[in-house]
Scaffold this motif. Structure first.
Motif, short mmCIF file in Angstrom:
data_model
loop_
_atom_site.label_atom_id
_atom_site.label_comp_id
_atom_site.label_asym_id
_atom_site.label_seq_id
_atom_site.Cartn_x
_atom_site.Cartn_y
_atom_site.Cartn_z
N ILE A 447 0.78 -1.08 -0.08
CA ILE A 447 0.10 0.01 -0.11
C ILE A 447 0.82 1.14 -0.10
O ILE A 447 2.14 1.26 0.51
CB ILE A 447 -0.98 -0.14 1.20
N LYS A 448 0.52 2.34 -0.43
CA LYS A 448 1.19 3.63 -0.44
C LYS A 448 0.41 4.64 0.12
O LYS A 448 -0.93 4.70 0.17
CB LYS A 448 1.19 4.11 -2.07
N HIS A 449 1.34 5.50 0.71
CA HIS A 449 0.78 6.81 1.40
C HIS A 449 1.41 8.04 0.88
O HIS A 449 2.78 7.74 0.69
CB HIS A 449 0.90 6.97 2.70
N VAL A 450 0.87 8.91 0.63
CA VAL A 450 1.72 10.15 0.06
C VAL A 450 1.45 11.40 1.14
O VAL A 450 0.23 11.78 1.55
CB VAL A 450 0.81 10.77 -1.21
N TRP A 451 2.30 12.03 1.32
CA TRP A 451 2.57 13.37 2.35
C TRP A 451 2.70 14.59 1.45
O TRP A 451 3.75 14.76 0.83
CB TRP A 451 3.63 13.10 3.13
N ASN A 452 1.67 15.18 1.57
CA ASN A 452 1.57 16.59 0.45
C ASN A 452 2.11 17.77 1.35
O ASN A 452 1.91 18.92 0.69
CB ASN A 452 0.18 16.69 0.18
N ALA A 453 2.60 17.75 2.50
CA ALA A 453 2.88 18.95 3.04
C ALA A 453 4.36 19.18 2.46
O ALA A 453 5.12 18.47 1.96
CB ALA A 453 3.09 18.69 4.56
N GLY A 454 4.35 20.52 2.18
CA GLY A 454 5.63 21.11 1.51
C GLY A 454 5.23 21.31 -0.12
O GLY A 454 4.50 21.03 -0.68
N GLU A 455 6.29 21.59 -0.70
CA GLU A 455 6.23 22.10 -2.11
C GLU A 455 6.26 20.82 -2.93
O GLU A 455 5.68 20.66 -3.95
CB GLU A 455 7.59 22.85 -2.61
#
Length: 493
Positions: A447-455
């Motif tokens: 499974i995959k998680h994406v962290w969108n904080a930041g550029e």
């Protein structure tokens, strides 16, 4: 005498029970009557909303694929940034998750501590049950509850800190502490298989004791564990062990032998933006036992972006699973304030206003729908596809609008039927702390998680059968009990 974190019966926890500690003494006082012992069990054995040490599942939802970082734009405040950075360690399955979390969130170490505090409390009850005065029914009812609770706590712990039973039952699980005494030495971890054996023994003892009692004492609507709770938990345990016949047998007992009933979502009024139906409450017809505090559910929800958007949402994959006519999308998941297309990762709990959870309410429950899902999955995997389809459709009939075409499942067999049932389980039990454990027993898929904080978004991947599917024991616990061996840790992602 050496004491360690695992073994101490916490004096503060016991002090809440009248007369359990002698005045002016730090030694344990043995209750003389069953009323005192029953009060002790309630005070130190039950995970209740306002309990000091009651966190059992905090953040576990952040590990699975039903949650994602929000796609909304905005910045995290400087005040919340340390919390967000710590949560990222859990969200990315990092082996240092507890060390980082405990810098800003003390509750995460309580996942281990809380379970063992409760275990020690119920062990005290079991140790003293033969030393107190009381009728047979009074003493048996207390003893049955204690065994049921201990089985539940061991089962939870071994599925957090041990490998899945159906993958490696010989792997190290958790220490089995079966009495309330302080040990002379540290305690090593038992195997997963040994823990499961003890869980079934405890639940079996609880079931036998309940069955000697009158029917009216086997289940009472008093927020205590009960016989149908024991039967549902046994069904869950056997399902995880892939013992399909026993899983089905106990699920069927819960459905057939008691007066719980599925809530027909067609009979409820569609909630407005600030009003939601609380499914986890003592008046719901499908609730068997309530437990836990709100910190388990909202441990990660307090961190927000500017404009007060939560940094976590329900994943698009979960939301896409709710097809046209499925009322669960309206009832089971909150929407962010008045935004129709932003879904939050909770929704069955009591709320005080907007989407703030009511802190005095229970956060989790054993519910009847799980019995239906356990039965349909076990039947399908045991070759009884007719039963599997019937039970699956019995549940779906209460979840879709009456005029939804195709709501009745037919024509599926083999793997296709099992996949459909497991998808139904994902939708029905979303955010009730089942999904992470289910992914483990399904074979630990990637499974995959994406962290969108930041550029630049950062992607984290939990590989198939990754060691990260078994959580590390917190270092503070390892330091206190030198007999423990740490789990195999994945490389930092």
């Amino acid at each position: 005498m050496k004491k360690n974190l695992l073994l101490i019966i916490v004096i503060l926890g016991l002090a809440g029970c009248d007369n359990f500690l002698e005045p002016k003494s730090d030694t344990l006082y043995i209750p003389k009557d069953i009323v005192s012992l029953d009060e002790m069990l309630l005070g130190v054995g039950y995970p209740r909303p306002l309990g000091t040490y009651t966190v059992l599942s905090a953040g576990l939802n952040l590990l699975d694929d039903d949650i994602t970082y929000t796609s909304q734009t905005g910045t995290i405040s400087s005040y919340d940034e340390p919390k967000a950075n710590a949560i990222k360690y859990l969200y990315s399955w990092h082996p240092d998750m507890f060390e980082e979390l405990n810098k800003v969130y003390s509750l995460y170490k309580d996942i281990w501590e809380s379970h063992y505090r409760f275990i020690l409390g119920v062990n005290g009850v079991l140790d003293y049950i033969d030393k107190v005065n009381g009728t047979y029914n009074e003493k048996t009812l207390v003893q049955a509850q204690a065994y049921a609770l201990r089985g539940f706590y061991f089962f939870n712990l071994v599925n957090i800190f041990g490998e899945p039973y159906n993958y490696n039952p010989k792997a190290l699980g958790i220490p089995l502490k079966l009495n309330s005494g302080v040990e002379q030495s540290d305690i090593a971890r038992n195997t997963v298989e040994e823990v499961y054996k003890q869980v079934l023994e405890d639940l079996g003892d609880a079931e036998e004791l309940y069955q000697t009692l009158p029917k009216e004492l086997q289940y009472k609507k008093d927020l205590r564990v009960n016989l149908p709770m024991v039967q549902l938990l046994k069904s869950r345990v056997y399902l995880y062990m892939e013992n399909w016949k026993e899983a089905a047998k106990y699920a069927k007992k819960v459905i057939d032998d008691w007066e719980f009933s599925l809530i027909d979502l067609n009979t409820l009024e569609i909630p407005g933006s600030l009003s939601y139906y609380p499914f986890i409450n003592e008046n719901a017809s499908d609730v068997i036992w309530l437990f836990g505090k709100v910190a388990d559910v909202d441990a990660y929800l307090g961190v927000q972006l500017s404009y007060r958007f939560s940094i976590f949402n329900a994943s698009p994959e979960l939301i896409a699973g709710f097809k046209e006519g499925d009322l669960r999308k309206e009832y089971y998941i909150f929407r962010e304030q008045n935004y129709a297309d932003i879904f939050l990762p909770f929704g069955k709990n009591t709320t005080s206003f907007a989407h703030s959870l009511e802190s005095t309410s229970f956060s989790q429950a054993f519910r009847l729908p799980e019995a239906y899902l356990n039965l349909t999955e076990a039947a399908a995997l045991d070759g009884d596809e007719a039963t599997a389809l019937k039970v699956l459709n019995d549940l779906r009939a209460k979840r879709f609008t009456t005029d939804t075409p195709g709501k009745e499942v037919s024509g599926l067999t083999g793997k296709d039927l099992v996949d459909k049932i497991r998808q139904e389980r994902r939708l029905e039990l979303c955010f009730e702390f089942h999904r992470w454990f289910d992914l483990r027993r399904y074979g630990m898929p990637s499974i995959k998680h994406v962290w969108n904080a930041g550029e630049t978004p950062v992607e984290y991947v939990l590989q198939e059968k990754d060691p990260g599917y078994t959580l590390p024991i917190p270092q503070v616990v390892m330091n206190q009990n030198r007999a423990l061996i740490q789990n195999k840790l994945a490389n930092p992602r």
